[in-house]
Design a protein around this motif. Structure first.
Motif, PDB file in Angstrom:
ATOM      1  N   VAL A 286      47.219  19.157   1.083  1.00  0.00           N
ATOM      2  CA  VAL A 286      45.813  19.560   1.188  1.00  0.00           C
ATOM      3  C   VAL A 286      45.160  19.502  -0.193  1.00  0.00           C
ATOM      4  O   VAL A 286      45.707  20.028  -1.167  1.00  0.00           O
ATOM      5  N   SER A 287      43.993  18.872  -0.291  1.00  0.00           N
ATOM      6  CA  SER A 287      43.303  18.720  -1.574  1.00  0.00           C
ATOM      7  C   SER A 287      42.729  20.045  -2.049  1.00  0.00           C
ATOM      8  O   SER A 287      42.574  21.004  -1.272  1.00  0.00           O
ATOM      9  N   ASP A 288      42.363  20.104  -3.337  1.00  0.00           N
ATOM     10  CA  ASP A 288      41.770  21.328  -3.896  1.00  0.00           C
ATOM     11  C   ASP A 288      40.452  21.668  -3.203  1.00  0.00           C
ATOM     12  O   ASP A 288      40.154  22.846  -2.974  1.00  0.00           O
ATOM     13  N   PHE A 289      39.671  20.644  -2.872  1.00  0.00           N
ATOM     14  CA  PHE A 289      38.399  20.903  -2.191  1.00  0.00           C
ATOM     15  C   PHE A 289      38.650  21.513  -0.820  1.00  0.00           C
ATOM     16  O   PHE A 289      37.993  22.483  -0.428  1.00  0.00           O
ATOM     17  N   GLN A 290      39.603  20.962  -0.085  1.00  0.00           N
ATOM     18  CA  GLN A 290      39.927  21.505   1.237  1.00  0.00           C
ATOM     19  C   GLN A 290      40.469  22.926   1.124  1.00  0.00           C
ATOM     20  O   GLN A 290      40.154  23.787   1.940  1.00  0.00           O
ATOM     21  N   ARG A 291      41.278  23.189   0.091  1.00  0.00           N
ATOM     22  CA  ARG A 291      41.819  24.533  -0.113  1.00  0.00           C
ATOM     23  C   ARG A 291      40.696  25.539  -0.354  1.00  0.00           C
ATOM     24  O   ARG A 291      40.703  26.642   0.197  1.00  0.00           O
ATOM     25  N   GLY A 292      39.742  25.155  -1.189  1.00  0.00           N
ATOM     26  CA  GLY A 292      38.621  26.045  -1.460  1.00  0.00           C
ATOM     27  C   GLY A 292      37.795  26.318  -0.211  1.00  0.00           C
ATOM     28  O   GLY A 292      37.398  27.463   0.063  1.00  0.00           O
ATOM     29  N   MET A 293      37.540  25.265   0.563  1.00  0.00           N
ATOM     30  CA  MET A 293      36.767  25.422   1.798  1.00  0.00           C
ATOM     31  C   MET A 293      37.491  26.320   2.795  1.00  0.00           C
ATOM     32  O   MET A 293      36.883  27.193   3.436  1.00  0.00           O
TER      33      MET A 293
ATOM     34  N   ALA B   7      43.534  30.180  -2.628  1.00  0.00           N
ATOM     35  CA  ALA B   7      43.491  28.727  -2.466  1.00  0.00           C
ATOM     36  C   ALA B   7      44.373  27.982  -3.470  1.00  0.00           C
ATOM     37  O   ALA B   7      44.650  26.792  -3.288  1.00  0.00           O
ATOM     38  N   GLY B   8      44.776  28.671  -4.538  1.00  0.00           N
ATOM     39  CA  GLY B   8      45.567  28.002  -5.564  1.00  0.00           C
ATOM     40  C   GLY B   8      44.743  27.097  -6.450  1.00  0.00           C
ATOM     41  O   GLY B   8      45.228  26.072  -6.941  1.00  0.00           O
ATOM     42  N   ILE B   9      43.472  27.471  -6.663  1.00  0.00           N
ATOM     43  CA  ILE B   9      42.584  26.692  -7.528  1.00  0.00           C
ATOM     44  C   ILE B   9      41.924  27.635  -8.534  1.00  0.00           C
ATOM     45  O   ILE B   9      42.135  28.852  -8.480  1.00  0.00           O
ATOM     46  N   SER B  10      41.115  27.107  -9.444  1.00  0.00           N
ATOM     47  CA  SER B  10      40.472  27.941 -10.449  1.00  0.00           C
ATOM     48  C   SER B  10      39.222  28.626  -9.882  1.00  0.00           C
ATOM     49  O   SER B  10      38.633  28.159  -8.904  1.00  0.00           O
ATOM     50  N   SER B  11      38.829  29.718 -10.532  1.00  0.00           N
ATOM     51  CA  SER B  11      37.612  30.434 -10.123  1.00  0.00           C
ATOM     52  C   SER B  11      36.381  29.541 -10.297  1.00  0.00           C
ATOM     53  O   SER B  11      35.441  29.597  -9.496  1.00  0.00           O
ATOM     54  N   ASN B  12      36.394  28.718 -11.349  1.00  0.00           N
ATOM     55  CA  ASN B  12      35.271  27.814 -11.589  1.00  0.00           C
ATOM     56  C   ASN B  12      35.143  26.799 -10.452  1.00  0.00           C
ATOM     57  O   ASN B  12      34.038  26.459 -10.023  1.00  0.00           O
ATOM     58  N   ALA B  13      36.279  26.338  -9.931  1.00  0.00           N
ATOM     59  CA  ALA B  13      36.262  25.399  -8.804  1.00  0.00           C
ATOM     60  C   ALA B  13      35.676  26.063  -7.564  1.00  0.00           C
ATOM     61  O   ALA B  13      34.957  25.421  -6.790  1.00  0.00           O
ATOM     62  N   VAL B  14      35.964  27.346  -7.368  1.00  0.00           N
ATOM     63  CA  VAL B  14      35.399  28.077  -6.224  1.00  0.00           C
ATOM     64  C   VAL B  14      33.881  28.132  -6.327  1.00  0.00           C
ATOM     65  O   VAL B  14      33.165  27.913  -5.345  1.00  0.00           O
ATOM     66  N   VAL B  15      33.370  28.420  -7.530  1.00  0.00           N
ATOM     67  CA  VAL B  15      31.921  28.449  -7.753  1.00  0.00           C
ATOM     68  C   VAL B  15      31.304  27.093  -7.418  1.00  0.00           C
ATOM     69  O   VAL B  15      30.258  27.002  -6.763  1.00  0.00           O
ATOM     70  N   GLN B  16      31.952  26.026  -7.867  1.00  0.00           N
ATOM     71  CA  GLN B  16      31.443  24.680  -7.618  1.00  0.00           C
ATOM     72  C   GLN B  16      31.478  24.333  -6.133  1.00  0.00           C
ATOM     73  O   GLN B  16      30.538  23.720  -5.611  1.00  0.00           O
TER      74      GLN B  16
END
Length: 286
Positions: A89-96, A143-152
């Motif tokens: 699963v990609s980082d974008f999908q994880r965030g979503m 999600a296993g991603i950065s907080s900045n990625a969540v904001v984006q």
């Protein structure tokens, strides 16, 4: 057994790309359907793509039951956790997915609070409630991603056109670049997507440069204000300390302070110009 496809559940998880679907189909045709489908009663909750491929090519498959759900929201939460555990699963999908989980749990908590028992005696009944994920840090950890990625990703959710969202899902553009392009009107977003990867990167670069240019005057003004404030304090201290030595020295000190302030402002302006020139030479990564 009779398998029912729940359209809302099938659409809840992002579909595979054409390349991913083709790779899965080749794998099943070569090795068979190795992983069992998962059903809740007769409703399919995991393995929609495998089921479609097996049906198409008349390939046998196994089914396992998961009856640990009381409603469709429980199923959705399980599906989210199940997909978050997958490495593909990609980082974008994880965030979503993590943001969707937050929405479900928050709505459930609000419903529970609104419908909490008020009759004496019923209040003692313990009703398990999952604490909603509140902060971006918690969502990022989930999600296993950065907080900045969540904001984006949140920005992409709010303002990105469907075409731009699909470009992120396909990997045509990064999350950070997509968040920048999402600042543009829909027409410009669609035009950038139609132009392909290079056009999207160029659009993101232009947005970022514009933001830096807008921030530069504000940053300089803040630095000048801080410098003047510091000078004012020093001026007051100078006047106080020299007052007993003679009032004649005060005008001279004030003139020196004014000259230093002017020189400092000129230097700050020169630094800003050099920084802007360097930023135009060294572009960021996309």
């Amino acid at each position: 057994m009779n398998i029912t496809i729940h359209e809302a559940l099938r659409a809840y998880i992002d579909p595979l790309t054409e390349h991913e679907y083709a790779a899965l189909e080749r794998s099943i045709l070569t090795e068979g359907c190795r992983d069992a489908l998962v059903c809740w009663g007769d409703v399919l909750i995991d393995g929609h793509n495998r089921y479609a491929i097996c049906q198409k090519h008349q390939i046998p498959f196994k089914v396992v039951q998961n009856d640990n759900f009381s409603n469709i929201e429980d199923v959705q939460l399980w599906m989210i956790d199940n997909h978050l555990a997958r490495r593909s699963v990609s980082d974008f999908q994880r965030g979503m997915l993590a943001l969707r989980k937050k929405e479900i749990i928050t709505a459930r908590t609000k419903h529970h609070d609104t419908n909490a028992p008020s009759v004496e005696g019923e209040a003692d009944i313990a009703v398990p409630v999952i604490k909603p994920t509140q902060s971006r840090q918690e969502i990022a950890r989930e999600a296993g991603i950065s907080s900045n990625a969540v904001v984006q990703i949140e920005k992409i959710q709010r303002t990105a056109s469907p075409a731009l969202v699909q470009a992120v899902r396909d990997g045509t553009i990064s999350i950070s670049a997509a968040a920048a392009v999402a600042s543009l009107p829909d027409e410009e977003q669609q035009a950038a997507v139609a132009g392909g990867r290079k056009e999207l990167q160029q659009a993101a670069r232009q947005v970022r440069e514009k933001i830096r240019e807008q921030k530069a005057p504000t940053k300089i003004a803040k630095q000048v204000a801080e410098s003047e404030e510091s000078s004012d304090v020093n001026n007051g201290n100078a006047v106080t300390s020299h007052h007993y030595g003679g009032d004649a020295e005060v005008p001279v000190l004030q003139q020196k302070i004014i000259a230093l302030q002017s020189e400092n402002a000129a230097l700050l302006k020169k630094i800003a110009e050099l920084q802007a020139a360097l930023e135009k030479v060294h572009t960021g990564s996309y």
